[in-house]
Design a protein around this motif. Structure first.
Motif, PDB file in Angstrom:
ATOM      1  N   MET A  77      19.801 -50.119  10.888  1.00 30.48           N
ATOM      2  CA  MET A  77      20.064 -50.146   9.449  1.00 30.48           C
ATOM      3  C   MET A  77      19.175 -51.177   8.754  1.00 30.48           C
ATOM      4  SD  MET A  77      24.224 -49.837   9.349  1.00 30.48           S
ATOM      5  CE  MET A  77      24.389 -49.690   7.563  1.00 30.48           C
ATOM      6  N   VAL A  78      19.016 -52.349   9.380  1.00 24.59           N
ATOM      7  CA  VAL A  78      18.155 -53.384   8.799  1.00 24.59           C
ATOM      8  C   VAL A  78      16.710 -52.907   8.780  1.00 24.59           C
ATOM      9  CG1 VAL A  78      17.262 -55.733   9.112  1.00 24.59           C
ATOM     10  CG2 VAL A  78      19.717 -55.273   9.402  1.00 24.59           C
ATOM     11  N   GLU A  79      16.262 -52.316   9.904  1.00 22.67           N
ATOM     12  CA  GLU A  79      14.889 -51.805   9.967  1.00 22.67           C
ATOM     13  C   GLU A  79      14.633 -50.767   8.878  1.00 22.67           C
ATOM     14  OE1 GLU A  79      14.536 -50.314  13.944  1.00 22.67           O
ATOM     15  OE2 GLU A  79      14.236 -52.313  14.801  1.00 22.67           O
ATOM     16  N   GLU A  80      15.652 -49.977   8.558  1.00 22.36           N
ATOM     17  CA  GLU A  80      15.518 -48.908   7.573  1.00 22.36           C
ATOM     18  C   GLU A  80      15.870 -49.366   6.155  1.00 22.36           C
ATOM     19  OE1 GLU A  80      18.010 -45.832   9.177  1.00 22.36           O
ATOM     20  OE2 GLU A  80      16.666 -45.477  10.875  1.00 22.36           O
ATOM     21  N   GLN A 104      26.970 -50.131  18.518  1.00 24.19           N
ATOM     22  CA  GLN A 104      27.162 -50.466  17.103  1.00 24.19           C
ATOM     23  C   GLN A 104      26.149 -51.517  16.654  1.00 24.19           C
ATOM     24  OE1 GLN A 104      31.507 -51.267  17.638  1.00 24.19           O
ATOM     25  NE2 GLN A 104      31.636 -50.344  15.604  1.00 24.19           N
ATOM     26  N   VAL A 105      25.890 -52.508  17.506  1.00 22.55           N
ATOM     27  CA  VAL A 105      24.931 -53.562  17.156  1.00 22.55           C
ATOM     28  C   VAL A 105      23.526 -52.972  17.035  1.00 22.55           C
ATOM     29  CG1 VAL A 105      23.836 -55.704  17.960  1.00 22.55           C
ATOM     30  CG2 VAL A 105      26.320 -55.421  18.131  1.00 22.55           C
ATOM     31  N   ARG A 106      23.177 -52.059  17.939  1.00 20.22           N
ATOM     32  CA  ARG A 106      21.878 -51.396  17.824  1.00 20.22           C
ATOM     33  C   ARG A 106      21.785 -50.610  16.509  1.00 20.22           C
ATOM     34  NH1 ARG A 106      23.064 -49.660  22.174  1.00 20.22           N
ATOM     35  NH2 ARG A 106      22.322 -49.444  24.192  1.00 20.22           N
ATOM     36  N   ALA A 141      32.952 -54.564  11.385  1.00 20.33           N
ATOM     37  CA  ALA A 141      33.549 -53.685  12.400  1.00 20.33           C
ATOM     38  C   ALA A 141      33.241 -54.191  13.811  1.00 20.33           C
ATOM     39  CB  ALA A 141      33.036 -52.258  12.219  1.00 20.33           C
ATOM     40  N   VAL A 142      32.014 -54.642  14.035  1.00 16.28           N
ATOM     41  CA  VAL A 142      31.639 -55.183  15.350  1.00 16.28           C
ATOM     42  C   VAL A 142      32.413 -56.464  15.626  1.00 16.28           C
ATOM     43  CG1 VAL A 142      29.744 -56.275  16.631  1.00 16.28           C
ATOM     44  CG2 VAL A 142      29.360 -54.108  15.454  1.00 16.28           C
ATOM     45  N   THR A 143      32.535 -57.306  14.630  1.00 20.81           N
ATOM     46  CA  THR A 143      33.278 -58.555  14.786  1.00 20.81           C
ATOM     47  C   THR A 143      34.722 -58.271  15.159  1.00 20.81           C
ATOM     48  OG1 THR A 143      31.829 -59.653  13.200  1.00 20.81           O
ATOM     49  CG2 THR A 143      33.959 -60.694  13.624  1.00 20.81           C
TER      50      THR A 143
END
Length: 118
Positions: free
Chosen positions: A49-52, A42-44, A65-67
């Motif tokens: 998402m940030v890169e895109e 999920q973190v990857r 969700a990760v938290t």
């Protein structure tokens, strides 16, 4: 692992014994590892998402969700600590050592819970 000040954390009592004790989570180790690998994925995905340049709210939704998933792992580990380590300390046969052993394990649990709440 580094502490927030860049130093290395002191070894825990369990680490000092170096393998002579089984940790409370050992029976569920595979399940914990599966959950942590899922979280890692999920973190990857968030990084991708940030890169895109995805929409910020969508990224924040995934961070939440990760938290939540990490909190679930943390709470499971706290429960394992109390059920195994604290209860194990209470079973210390030497009455002179029992109170101190319980105190140490309860303080460890309280410290961990405090770090989770920050």
């Amino acid at each position: 692992m580094e502490t927030s000040d860049g130093g290395t954390p002191a070894a825990s009592n369990e680490e000092a014994i170096a393998g002579s004790a089984q940790h409370g989570y050992t029976g569920d180790k595979d399940a914990y590892l599966r959950r942590l690998r899922r979280i890692e994925g999920q973190v990857r995905g968030i990084a991708r998402m940030v890169e895109e340049d995805k929409y910020c709210i969508d990224i924040l939704t995934q961070v939440a969700a990760v938290t939540k998933a990490l909190h679930a792992v943390s709470l499971g580990l706290v429960e394992e600590h109390i059920g195994h380590c604290v209860v194990g300390a209470a079973a210390e046969p030497d009455p002179d050592l029992r109170a101190e052993a319980i105190d140490v394990k309860v303080k460890e649990a309280a410290g961990a819970i405090g770090r989770l709440l920050r």
